[in-house]
Design a protein around this motif. Structure first.
Motif, PDB file in Angstrom:
ATOM      1  N   TYR A  77       5.131  -0.792 -39.044  1.00 51.95           N
ATOM      2  CA  TYR A  77       3.703  -0.676 -39.341  1.00 51.95           C
ATOM      3  C   TYR A  77       3.252   0.767 -39.138  1.00 51.95           C
ATOM      4  CZ  TYR A  77      -1.330  -0.824 -38.628  1.00 51.95           C
ATOM      5  OH  TYR A  77      -2.667  -0.558 -38.712  1.00 51.95           O
ATOM      6  N   ILE A  78       2.460   1.282 -40.063  1.00 55.65           N
ATOM      7  CA  ILE A  78       1.964   2.659 -39.961  1.00 55.65           C
ATOM      8  C   ILE A  78       0.450   2.672 -40.139  1.00 55.65           C
ATOM      9  CG2 ILE A  78       4.136   3.655 -40.784  1.00 55.65           C
ATOM     10  CD1 ILE A  78       2.825   4.085 -43.516  1.00 55.65           C
ATOM     11  N   PRO A  79      -0.236   3.682 -39.593  1.00 58.21           N
ATOM     12  CA  PRO A  79      -1.694   3.767 -39.760  1.00 58.21           C
ATOM     13  C   PRO A  79      -2.065   4.068 -41.210  1.00 58.21           C
ATOM     14  CG  PRO A  79      -0.851   5.740 -38.677  1.00 58.21           C
ATOM     15  CD  PRO A  79       0.298   4.772 -38.755  1.00 58.21           C
ATOM     16  N   ASP A  80      -3.317   3.795 -41.540  1.00 56.46           N
ATOM     17  CA  ASP A  80      -3.809   3.996 -42.907  1.00 56.46           C
ATOM     18  C   ASP A  80      -3.615   5.427 -43.391  1.00 56.46           C
ATOM     19  OD1 ASP A  80      -4.502   1.400 -43.225  1.00 56.46           O
ATOM     20  OD2 ASP A  80      -6.672   1.726 -43.320  1.00 56.46           O
ATOM     21  N   LYS A 135      20.144  -7.907 -41.417  1.00 53.34           N
ATOM     22  CA  LYS A 135      20.956  -7.895 -42.634  1.00 53.34           C
ATOM     23  C   LYS A 135      20.605  -6.694 -43.514  1.00 53.34           C
ATOM     24  CE  LYS A 135      21.528 -10.406 -47.002  1.00 53.34           C
ATOM     25  NZ  LYS A 135      21.095 -11.578 -47.802  1.00 53.34           N
ATOM     26  N   LEU A 136      19.326  -6.410 -43.623  1.00 53.44           N
ATOM     27  CA  LEU A 136      18.882  -5.275 -44.442  1.00 53.44           C
ATOM     28  C   LEU A 136      19.405  -3.957 -43.880  1.00 53.44           C
ATOM     29  CD1 LEU A 136      15.153  -6.210 -45.229  1.00 53.44           C
ATOM     30  CD2 LEU A 136      17.155  -6.512 -46.692  1.00 53.44           C
ATOM     31  N   ASN A 162       6.342  -4.476 -40.999  1.00 57.65           N
ATOM     32  CA  ASN A 162       7.067  -5.026 -39.850  1.00 57.65           C
ATOM     33  C   ASN A 162       7.927  -6.209 -40.262  1.00 57.65           C
ATOM     34  OD1 ASN A 162       6.093  -3.262 -37.928  1.00 57.65           O
ATOM     35  ND2 ASN A 162       4.331  -4.548 -37.410  1.00 57.65           N
ATOM     36  N   PRO A 163       9.068  -6.398 -39.597  1.00 61.65           N
ATOM     37  CA  PRO A 163       9.896  -7.575 -39.882  1.00 61.65           C
ATOM     38  C   PRO A 163       9.289  -8.839 -39.272  1.00 61.65           C
ATOM     39  CG  PRO A 163      10.894  -6.264 -38.144  1.00 61.65           C
ATOM     40  CD  PRO A 163       9.706  -5.494 -38.632  1.00 61.65           C
ATOM     41  N   VAL A 179      10.273 -10.087 -45.057  1.00 58.28           N
ATOM     42  CA  VAL A 179      10.644 -11.505 -45.049  1.00 58.28           C
ATOM     43  C   VAL A 179      11.508 -11.784 -46.284  1.00 58.28           C
ATOM     44  CG1 VAL A 179       8.658 -12.392 -43.752  1.00 58.28           C
ATOM     45  CG2 VAL A 179       8.456 -12.031 -46.199  1.00 58.28           C
ATOM     46  N   PRO A 180      12.329 -12.831 -46.252  1.00 58.19           N
ATOM     47  CA  PRO A 180      13.279 -13.064 -47.349  1.00 58.19           C
ATOM     48  C   PRO A 180      12.661 -13.151 -48.739  1.00 58.19           C
ATOM     49  CG  PRO A 180      13.914 -14.379 -45.458  1.00 58.19           C
ATOM     50  CD  PRO A 180      12.590 -13.757 -45.112  1.00 58.19           C
TER      51      PRO A 180
END
Length: 375
Positions: free
Chosen positions: A287-290, A273-274, A264-265, A235-236
């Motif tokens: 998102y990734i698992p622990d 933009k990124l 996650n965006p 997020v910005p």
């Protein structure tokens, strides 16, 4: 209920024990979502685990969920439209959907205490209190700054949600209001004229990760590459565009460098933009698992965050547990949670930030060279 009675409580379990004493063991935790990309979602997850481990029967109520629950914890997913714009409208008008309010307030009647995070379910908790006399704790994270968002619509949305989460009647009517840091407490006092107790977020124990060579292969990181790591929602106000600028400055001196961005965006335009300004050394994992997050903390060389606003910043504390040196902007929440391995840099000073990162990486490079690990 007088908040000064609970100011000595240091954990969620202590607080809940004090509030409900011997009257029951059923606790509901309410939040707008339980998703891996949100820090408040991780707080809900950890609270549920801690309470369950201490003998409480815990059910989480959310509008949507996409992560697995701690063992033994139950969940009620109320539902949310898939379309991002419709989901925002639904979230905004949820307290006006009368049949939903009655349906889920009735379900909350079964509980001895409710813990509520954010809008809109704080209105549901207030409704359940009015109907059935159930006590609820409101958990305050931070008040967002609309100026960090690019479009007028985003600014208006953030301003409205900020008002609903810091100034509205259901917030003020909570039996106990708890902030995640002293900074958040001051912010709530200044913005909403509401005092609160403070219970810092607990840093969760990550599941042990996969072997480093396998993990490097999975995310395209070579053995001889250095890794800058960031974890958080895209997020910005997390200021990730500045982090990419830092990475490019450091890469001028250390070409074998990767910037790994985990999360996650939440704002599609910002994410696009990124991706436009990033080169192939910037890795967006989503998102990734622990297990993978554990591994990335383990193989990274420095944790970095240019965030302009935080209520607490859990990943900065997680990095500290892994003994990972960190560089962060000098904002109130970072001053409060930063450990001895964290370098705080004046906000918006990108060049100084890059110099601090470069110094850490050069020291690591020298150490590896002396051990014969680098050709």
């Amino acid at each position: 209920m007088m908040e000064h009675e609970f100011r000595k409580c240091k954990t969620i379990v202590e607080l809940v024990d004090r509030i409900i004493e011997n009257s029951g063991k059923r606790v509901a935790i309410c939040g707008w979502a339980l998703k891996g990309s949100g820090g408040d979602c991780r707080v809900i997850e950890q609270q549920a685990k801690d309470l369950f481990d201490n003998g409480y029967d815990v059910t989480i109520f959310v509008l949507e969920a996409d992560i697995s629950l701690p063992q033994g914890v139950k969940i009620e997913v109320i539902g949310l439209p898939k379309n991002s714009y419709l989901s925002r409208i639904y979230r905004l008008i949820f307290p006006l959907i009368i049949y939903k309010m009655f349906k889920y307030a009735k379900k909350l009647e079964e509980f001895d205490l409710i813990i509520c995070h954010r809008y809109p379910l704080v209105y549901l908790c207030y409704f359940a209190k009015k109907l059935y006399g159930i006590k609820y704790i409101y958990w305050f994270h931070h008040y967002p700054d609309p100026s960090h968002f690019p479009s007028l619509m985003h600014k208006l949305w953030i301003k409205l949600i900020g008002w609903l989460e810091a100034k509205s009647c259901p917030v003020k009517k909570a039996d106990i209001i708890c902030s995640v840091s002293e900074f958040s407490r001051r912010q709530l006092k200044e913005v909403g004229n509401i005092d609160s107790i403070v219970i810092p977020n607990k840093v969760r124990k990550l599941k042990k990760g996969v072997y480093s060579i396998e993990l490097r292969h999975k995310y395209g990181i070579k053995e001889n590459e250095y890794v800058m790591l960031f974890v958080g929602r895209i997020v910005p106000y997390k200021n990730i565009h500045s982090l990419i600028r830092v990475y490019k400055l450091v890469k001028n001196s250390i070409p074998n460098l990767k910037l790994v961005i985990v999360g996650n965006p939440s704002t599609k335009d910002y994410f696009e933009k990124l991706k436009e300004i990033a080169d192939d050394g910037v890795i967006f994992t989503g998102y990734i698992p622990d297990e993978d997050l554990y591994g990335l903390y383990s193989i990274s060389d420095v944790y970095v965050t240019c965030s302009l606003l935080e209520g607490f910043d859990l990943p900065l504390k997680e990095a500290e547990l892994f003994g990972l040196p960190a560089v962060a902007f000098d904002i109130p929440a970072h001053r409060e949670v930063a450990g001895p391995n964290t370098i705080l840099v004046k906000k918006d000073n990108i060049e100084q930030f890059a110099k601090a990162v470069l110094k850490i990486l050069q020291q690591k490079k020298l150490s590896k060279t002396q051990k014969g690990c680098v050709n």
